[in-house]
Design an enzyme around this catalytic site. Structure first.
Site, PDB file in Angstrom:
ATOM      1  N   ASN A 119       8.814   0.044  -1.319  1.00  0.00           N
ATOM      2  CA  ASN A 119       8.340   0.251   0.049  1.00  0.00           C
ATOM      3  C   ASN A 119       8.307  -1.014   0.884  1.00  0.00           C
ATOM      4  O   ASN A 119       8.628  -0.994   2.073  1.00  0.00           O
ATOM      5  CB  ASN A 119       6.973   0.927   0.006  1.00  0.00           C
ATOM      6  CG  ASN A 119       5.945   0.111  -0.791  1.00  0.00           C
ATOM      7  OD1 ASN A 119       6.268  -0.490  -1.797  1.00  0.00           O
ATOM      8  ND2 ASN A 119       4.727   0.082  -0.283  1.00  0.00           N
TER       9      ASN A 119
ATOM     10  N   GLU B  69      -1.300  -2.624  -9.286  1.00  0.00           N
ATOM     11  CA  GLU B  69      -1.617  -2.308  -7.884  1.00  0.00           C
ATOM     12  C   GLU B  69      -0.987  -0.956  -7.583  1.00  0.00           C
ATOM     13  O   GLU B  69       0.238  -0.845  -7.476  1.00  0.00           O
ATOM     14  CB  GLU B  69      -1.040  -3.393  -6.962  1.00  0.00           C
ATOM     15  CG  GLU B  69      -1.743  -4.730  -7.072  1.00  0.00           C
ATOM     16  CD  GLU B  69      -3.181  -4.677  -6.585  1.00  0.00           C
ATOM     17  OE1 GLU B  69      -3.989  -5.520  -6.994  1.00  0.00           O
ATOM     18  OE2 GLU B  69      -3.496  -3.757  -5.783  1.00  0.00           O
TER      19      GLU B  69
ATOM     20  N   CYS C 180       0.923   1.547   0.559  1.00  0.00           N
ATOM     21  CA  CYS C 180      -0.205   2.062  -0.223  1.00  0.00           C
ATOM     22  C   CYS C 180      -1.495   2.022   0.573  1.00  0.00           C
ATOM     23  O   CYS C 180      -2.465   2.680   0.212  1.00  0.00           O
ATOM     24  CB  CYS C 180      -0.369   1.261  -1.508  1.00  0.00           C
ATOM     25  SG  CYS C 180      -0.846  -0.440  -1.245  1.00  0.00           S
TER      26      CYS C 180
ATOM     27  N   GLU D 193      -5.280  -9.243  -6.375  1.00  0.00           N
ATOM     28  CA  GLU D 193      -4.322 -10.309  -6.034  1.00  0.00           C
ATOM     29  C   GLU D 193      -4.888 -11.082  -4.844  1.00  0.00           C
ATOM     30  O   GLU D 193      -5.594 -10.506  -4.006  1.00  0.00           O
ATOM     31  CB  GLU D 193      -2.959  -9.696  -5.687  1.00  0.00           C
ATOM     32  CG  GLU D 193      -2.300  -8.980  -6.872  1.00  0.00           C
ATOM     33  CD  GLU D 193      -1.030  -8.218  -6.488  1.00  0.00           C
ATOM     34  OE1 GLU D 193      -0.994  -7.607  -5.412  1.00  0.00           O
ATOM     35  OE2 GLU D 193      -0.061  -8.248  -7.282  1.00  0.00           O
TER      36      GLU D 193
HETATM   37  N1  LIG Z   1       1.330   2.136  -4.389  1.00  0.00           N
HETATM   38  C1  LIG Z   1       2.516   1.746  -4.042  1.00  0.00           C
HETATM   39  O1  LIG Z   1       2.721   0.686  -3.526  1.00  0.00           O
HETATM   40  C2  LIG Z   1       3.643   2.598  -4.314  1.00  0.00           C
HETATM   41  C3  LIG Z   1       3.449   3.880  -4.703  1.00  0.00           C
HETATM   42  N2  LIG Z   1       4.511   4.676  -4.960  1.00  0.00           N
HETATM   43  C4  LIG Z   1       4.250   6.039  -5.352  1.00  0.00           C
HETATM   44  O2  LIG Z   1       5.052   6.291  -6.474  1.00  0.00           O
HETATM   45  C5  LIG Z   1       5.866   7.412  -6.207  1.00  0.00           C
HETATM   46  C6  LIG Z   1       7.178   7.262  -6.915  1.00  0.00           C
HETATM   47  O3  LIG Z   1       7.843   6.124  -6.375  1.00  0.00           O
HETATM   48  P1  LIG Z   1       8.656   5.226  -7.366  1.00  0.00           P
HETATM   49  O4  LIG Z   1       9.479   4.225  -6.694  1.00  0.00           O
HETATM   50  O5  LIG Z   1       9.328   6.128  -8.352  1.00  0.00           O
HETATM   51  O6  LIG Z   1       7.490   4.389  -8.013  1.00  0.00           O
HETATM   52  P2  LIG Z   1       7.543   3.805  -9.436  1.00  0.00           P
HETATM   53  O7  LIG Z   1       6.164   3.445  -9.766  1.00  0.00           O
HETATM   54  O8  LIG Z   1       8.269   4.687 -10.356  1.00  0.00           O
HETATM   55  O9  LIG Z   1       8.438   2.459  -9.248  1.00  0.00           O
HETATM   56  C7  LIG Z   1       7.861   1.242  -8.977  1.00  0.00           C
HETATM   57  C8  LIG Z   1       8.592   0.196  -9.819  1.00  0.00           C
HETATM   58  O10 LIG Z   1       8.375   0.498 -11.186  1.00  0.00           O
HETATM   59  C9  LIG Z   1       9.604   0.605 -11.885  1.00  0.00           C
HETATM   60  N3  LIG Z   1       9.446   1.548 -12.976  1.00  0.00           N
HETATM   61  C10 LIG Z   1       9.534   2.894 -12.916  1.00  0.00           C
HETATM   62  N4  LIG Z   1       9.329   3.445 -14.126  1.00  0.00           N
HETATM   63  C11 LIG Z   1       9.098   2.404 -14.987  1.00  0.00           C
HETATM   64  C12 LIG Z   1       8.829   2.287 -16.383  1.00  0.00           C
HETATM   65  N5  LIG Z   1       8.756   3.366 -17.160  1.00  0.00           N
HETATM   66  N6  LIG Z   1       8.652   1.047 -16.927  1.00  0.00           N
HETATM   67  C13 LIG Z   1       8.730  -0.057 -16.142  1.00  0.00           C
HETATM   68  N7  LIG Z   1       9.001  -0.018 -14.822  1.00  0.00           N
HETATM   69  C14 LIG Z   1       9.172   1.197 -14.253  1.00  0.00           C
HETATM   70  C15 LIG Z   1      10.575   1.043 -10.809  1.00  0.00           C
HETATM   71  O11 LIG Z   1      11.906   0.775 -11.191  1.00  0.00           O
HETATM   72  C16 LIG Z   1      10.102   0.204  -9.638  1.00  0.00           C
HETATM   73  O12 LIG Z   1      10.608  -1.103  -9.754  1.00  0.00           O
HETATM   74  C17 LIG Z   1       5.993   7.419  -4.682  1.00  0.00           C
HETATM   75  O13 LIG Z   1       6.313   8.713  -4.225  1.00  0.00           O
HETATM   76  C18 LIG Z   1       4.637   7.005  -4.260  1.00  0.00           C
HETATM   77  O14 LIG Z   1       3.763   8.114  -4.288  1.00  0.00           O
HETATM   78  C19 LIG Z   1       5.790   4.223  -4.891  1.00  0.00           C
HETATM   79  C20 LIG Z   1       6.017   2.934  -4.462  1.00  0.00           C
HETATM   80  C21 LIG Z   1       4.962   2.041  -4.113  1.00  0.00           C
HETATM   81  N1  LIG Z   2       0.736  -3.126  -2.453  1.00  0.00           N
HETATM   82  C1  LIG Z   2       1.129  -2.660  -1.241  1.00  0.00           C
HETATM   83  C2  LIG Z   2       0.887  -3.328  -0.087  1.00  0.00           C
HETATM   84  C3  LIG Z   2       0.304  -4.647  -0.053  1.00  0.00           C
HETATM   85  C4  LIG Z   2       0.075  -5.233   1.146  1.00  0.00           C
HETATM   86  C5  LIG Z   2      -0.396  -6.620   1.266  1.00  0.00           C
HETATM   87  O1  LIG Z   2      -0.563  -7.291   0.238  1.00  0.00           O
HETATM   88  O2  LIG Z   2      -0.585  -7.048   2.392  1.00  0.00           O
HETATM   89  C6  LIG Z   2       1.867  -1.381  -1.221  1.00  0.00           C
HETATM   90  O3  LIG Z   2       2.146  -0.847  -0.153  1.00  0.00           O
HETATM   91  O4  LIG Z   2       2.156  -0.929  -2.326  1.00  0.00           O
END
Ligand SMILES: NC(=O)C1=CN([C@@H]2O[C@H](COP(=O)(O)OP(=O)(O)OC[C@H]3O[C@@H](n4cnc5c(N)ncnc54)[C@H](O)[C@@H]3O)[C@@H](O)[C@H]2O)C=CC1
Ligand SMILES: N/C(=C\C=C\C(=O)O)C(=O)O
Length: 487
Positions: free
Chosen positions: A155, A253, A287, A468
């Site tokens: 993101n 996070e 997030c 962080e």
């Molecule tokens: N809180 C946040 O900042 C974020 C939340 N999300 C949430 O997660 C949902 C899915 O998005 P994704 O991109 O699939 O998130 P994800 O959590 O699967 O991916 C985030 C990172 O983790 C890696 N990853 C995925 N599976 C892994 C594993 N088994 N072992 C090690 N690394 C792994 C991915 O390649 C990516 O680099 C989104 O729809 C959203 O709801 C997604 C991105 C950011």
């Molecule tokens: N961790 C995320 C945002 C962080 C923002 C900041 O450090 O200012 C996220 O969107 O997953």
């Protein structure tokens, strides 16, 4: 490789060199739905090579003074800043966000991340006590952990990757980073600046690929004692399982289901535009975005009318359009996931006041296969609905009324997440009272996303483990010892 003649081909960056990979993953331009880039589909072998490089670089890098390391981080910040436009263009094309947002938020914050930790690394202190009656002096000492495994999401690609790389190398660690396979380009561009900045080979290694394949190889490698992860809760659970046998340090996070609480004495002139932005910035793919808006009953109708009007002015456009407030969502599966929540809300009898399925979205022909969606406002929805409980991570927000302070605090806290919240009121006593009772790691009052990098960033409950920030990241990326000297 067939069909790759016009595609951007990324390579892993290990030991100061770009290395081709045996296979590749398609990477899409979210604004057109077309493949435009090939990302290495790395695995265990690539992680092994990266560990060897990081291991070899650790003695030299960890023995550098903080001042020397700070110089390197500041040079890297300068080089990033000089490449701002190129990086912003790449980030916007890769992630779907507007070019304006990439130019004004993502890349400037990436620059700031290196400058901030280049400064903070020079100002940490340790502790010391005296036991004169025993002739002893005790002091603490912090040393770098070793090879840090960094896994970042799609993101805010460079913004969050550098938020991990900067403190890790400032503290003297070497790193193996794995960006999201959906947004790998700016990480690859960062690698092209490392040598010129004076980052020694092997200090920063970036392996590209999927989570299950290369991500898990990194997480389960015995020589990587620490994982910093930002992303989804299910992935965090998997990382926790894989790292447990190795007793690794974890920073997780995760997501949020962030409430905005708007009292009747809020300044709506400020609150409404800020809450539109906090709901839909970056396509709602932050997030920290607001996805539940609680409005005190006496102003509910006025707020709703003005909020919907303002939301309809939050323009969806092609990312290069300077008048666009929002671009494309990251992927087709993610777009369908976000749309499915609106369908569920409609099926539950909720009202969709604007956006998905209500208003029309017009796009140029070449963007009609892009992953676009209008900002969507849902009302008349129950707290028990999945739209009020689960992280949607898209341009969808729910607006519901409340009566009392006690009621809204209970409802705001009634979800599994505890990351961020905003509180809008002109009563300062109420602001402090409500903030103290909210189960959130971050509470912005009468504002949103004003970031103080010195202070802890992170959430509670299912929003993650750890924090962080200046001291928090330093503590995470170092091990502490207590040393006793008898004299
Ligand atoms: N809180 C946040 O900042 C974020 C939340 N999300 C949430 O997660 C949902 C899915 O998005 P994704 O991109 O699939 O998130 P994800 O959590 O699967 O991916 C985030 C990172 O983790 C890696 N990853 C995925 N599976 C892994 C594993 N088994 N072992 C090690 N690394 C792994 C991915 O390649 C990516 O680099 C989104 O729809 C959203 O709801 C997604 C991105 C950011
Ligand atoms: N961790 C995320 C945002 C962080 C923002 C900041 O450090 O200012 C996220 O969107 O997953």
């Amino acid at each position: 490789m067939a069909g790759t003649k016009d595609l951007l081909m990324l390579e892993n960056f290990i030991g100061g060199q770009f290395l081709p990979c045996h296979s590749y993953i398609d990477s899409y331009d979210p604004s057109t739905g077309e493949v435009y880039c090939k990302v290495p589909n790395s695995g265990k072998d690539e992680v092994e090579v990266a560990v060897e490089a990081a291991r070899g670089a650790f003695p030299g890098w960890s023995s550098q003074s903080p001042e020397k390391r700070a110089q390197v981080l500041n040079r890297l910040a300068d080089l990033l800043e000089q490449s701002l436009e190129e990086l912003a263009q790449a980030e916007s094309k890769d992630q779907g966000k507007t070019l304006t947002l990439a130019r004004t938020m993502d890349i400037p914050r990436s620059v700031q991340n290196f400058r901030f930790f280049a400064s903070s690394i020079l100002h940490h202190t340790t502790e010391c006590t005296h036991m004169d009656h025993l002739g002893c002096l005790h002091y603490t000492l912090r040393t770098p952990v070793g090879i840090a495994g960094l896994i970042s999401p799609w993101n805010l690609p460079l913004y969050l990757l550098t938020w991990k790389i900067a403190p890790a190398i400032a503290a003297g660690n070497t790193v193996i980073a794995k960006p999201s396979e959906l947004t790998s380009v700016t990480a690859w561009m960062l690698c092209k600046l490392l040598d010129k900045a004076g980052v020694p080979p092997g200090v920063v290694n970036i392996v590209f690929g999927t989570g299950p394949r290369v991500g898990e190889a990194l997480v389960s490698h015995p020589e990587v004692p620490l994982i910093s992860f930002t992303g989804s809760q299910p992935t965090a659970e998997r990382i926790t399982q894989l790292s447990a046998p190795h007793c690794k340090k974890l920073s997780l996070e995760l997501g949020g289901k962030n409430p905005a609480i708007i009292f009747e004495d809020a300044n709506l002139e400020e609150c409404i535009p800020a809450t539109v932005r906090s709901s839909f910035a970056n396509q709602g793919e932050i997030c920290l975005c607001t996805s539940r808006i609680f409005v005190q009953k006496s102003i509910y109708c006025e707020f709703l009318k003005r909020f919907v009007e303002a939301t309809r002015k939050w323009k969806v456009g092609i990312p290069s359009d300077p008048s666009a407030s929002m671009g494309a969502l990251i992927s087709k599966p993610h777009l369908e996931k976000v749309r499915s929540y609106v369908k569920k809300a409609r099926a539950e009898g909720a009202q969709i006041l604007c956006g998905e399925g209500v208003d029309m979205l017009s796009l140029p022909p070449k963007n009609q296969a892009g992953y676009f969606m209008l900002p969507t406002v849902i009302t008349d929805i129950k707290d028990e609905s999945c739209c009020m409980k689960e992280e949607i991570f898209g341009p969808v927000t729910c607006v519901v009324p409340f009566e009392s302070e006690e009621e809204v605090i209970k409802r705001a806290n009634s979800v599994e997440y505890g990351l961020a919240a905003t509180v809008w009121s002109s009563n300062v006593g109420r602001i402090h009272r409500v903030a103290k009772k909210l189960q959130s790691g971050l509470i912005w009052t009468n504002c949103w996303l004003i970031r103080e990098l010195n202070l802890p960033f992170g959430g509670m409950k299912h929003s993650g483990i750890g924090r962080e920030g200046a001291k928090d990241s330093y503590d995470f990326f170092t091990e502490i010892k207590t040393i006793t000297v008898k004299h």
